[in-house]
Write an enzyme that holds these catalytic residues in place. Sequence first.
Site, PDB file in Angstrom:
ATOM      1  N   HIS A 190       2.212   4.456  -2.882  1.00  0.00           N
ATOM      2  CA  HIS A 190       2.314   5.288  -1.687  1.00  0.00           C
ATOM      3  C   HIS A 190       3.369   4.669  -0.771  1.00  0.00           C
ATOM      4  O   HIS A 190       3.359   3.457  -0.513  1.00  0.00           O
ATOM      5  CB  HIS A 190       0.954   5.336  -1.006  1.00  0.00           C
ATOM      6  CG  HIS A 190       0.952   5.991   0.330  1.00  0.00           C
ATOM      7  ND1 HIS A 190       1.657   7.150   0.595  1.00  0.00           N
ATOM      8  CD2 HIS A 190       0.332   5.645   1.492  1.00  0.00           C
ATOM      9  CE1 HIS A 190       1.468   7.486   1.855  1.00  0.00           C
ATOM     10  NE2 HIS A 190       0.669   6.589   2.422  1.00  0.00           N
ATOM     11  N   CYS A 231      -3.788  10.374   2.458  1.00  0.00           N
ATOM     12  CA  CYS A 231      -2.666   9.902   1.639  1.00  0.00           C
ATOM     13  C   CYS A 231      -3.055   9.703   0.178  1.00  0.00           C
ATOM     14  O   CYS A 231      -2.186   9.539  -0.677  1.00  0.00           O
ATOM     15  CB  CYS A 231      -2.106   8.606   2.204  1.00  0.00           C
ATOM     16  SG  CYS A 231      -1.566   8.777   3.906  1.00  0.00           S
ATOM     17  N   ASN A 260       6.631   7.910   5.852  1.00  0.00           N
ATOM     18  CA  ASN A 260       5.355   8.136   5.173  1.00  0.00           C
ATOM     19  C   ASN A 260       5.065   9.639   5.169  1.00  0.00           C
ATOM     20  O   ASN A 260       4.818  10.229   6.212  1.00  0.00           O
ATOM     21  CB  ASN A 260       4.259   7.362   5.920  1.00  0.00           C
ATOM     22  CG  ASN A 260       2.881   7.535   5.319  1.00  0.00           C
ATOM     23  OD1 ASN A 260       2.650   8.423   4.509  1.00  0.00           O
ATOM     24  ND2 ASN A 260       1.965   6.684   5.740  1.00  0.00           N
TER      25      ASN A 260
END
Length: 347
Positions: free
Chosen positions: A250, A113, A280
């Site tokens: 994020h 990520c 996500n």
Amino acid sequence: MIHSRIAGLGRYVPEGVLTNADLERMVATSDQWIVDRTGIRERHVAAPHETTSTLALRAARIALGRARLEPEDLDLVIASTTTPDGLFPSVASLVQDGLGARRAGAFDVNAACMGFMSALATATQFIGAGSARRVLVIGAEVLSRIVNWEDRGTCVLFGDGAGALVLEASAFGGPLSFVLHSDGARAKQLYAEGPCGPRDGDGNGPSECYIHMDGPAIFKFAVHAMTEAVRETLASARLGPGDIDLLVPHQANLRIIQGVAKALGLPPERAMVNVQKYGNTSSASIPMALCEAAEEGRLDEGARVALCGFGGGLAWGSMLLEWSTTGVAPEGGGTRGVLAPAHRGGE
Ligand code: UT7
């Protein structure tokens, strides 16, 4: 000093939508649990014919068109992904070919990520060193292909998508400072095995490459790590949390985002949130959120934007940007900016 401004932004998500109600029919979960614990209401899922590179190409065309650049103007394509179409060639090479960016070099980065911010930091360094003038930076994922759809602890969290931006040498604006961190000793808290992993005595490796995660451990880590990383980038730019106009974290979990904003003393509305729509999307989440913030008119000239992320590695970090759509004088007049109508190579 050579700065690097964001000349154009694009994002793309596949059409297929998977709602919390759909997930209720697949695993023992509920819309209320997912919304309460994560803020996620739906996520997009790639169709069988779509891959990371096809999503990436869609987002890249939009970013390039908005930057009013031709594919041949690009010196470099960097793609960040944990779900490449294959082990090689790189997704960046596939996008370079799809665009017809004949002059550009291309490579992928994988920092889970944190991949997009690692790619953006790399692009910034290329431009700062004078080795490239225009770099296409992409974060793209088809996480639906590495999610265990029988594991309610992970399958409700992730989605597919792509975000892209064109970074261009400029007189001012762009990244002011960044930090990248890693603690590989915590690798087992969040990982997905791959086809090249260890073999057992019979020579067999993992048959399925699923995401494995210690959710509560990652949760605690994420809030502290991102908050400290933002403080580090602020300190090296001699700024404080009050100087942040927009926090673009994020997009993993609404509670994590709110936790970071609170720890920095920022009002909740100063944090960009779109996790409710996309879940996500790993390395796609920050460029998609930044693009959406620009589309919503949340970024004024000179705005200070703090990006921050965390993920598998474990890896975490932050980047502080000064938003500028005018870092380079318009060529031949006319509108030139991150959201100018895409008129060439765009959609
Ligand atoms: O890019 C980075 C990716 N990773 C992350 O961002 C993960 C960060 N962590 C999180 O976001 C949270 O830890 C989760 C959303 C994953 C989990 O939330 P939590 O509040 O930490 O819940 P928990 O794991 O402590 O589980 C609480 C309960 C458990 O049941 P018991 O043992 O209390 O009976 C779980 O089995 O919730 C249960 N549970 C679920 N229940 C309904 C776990 N997943 C689900 C589910 N639906 N989907």
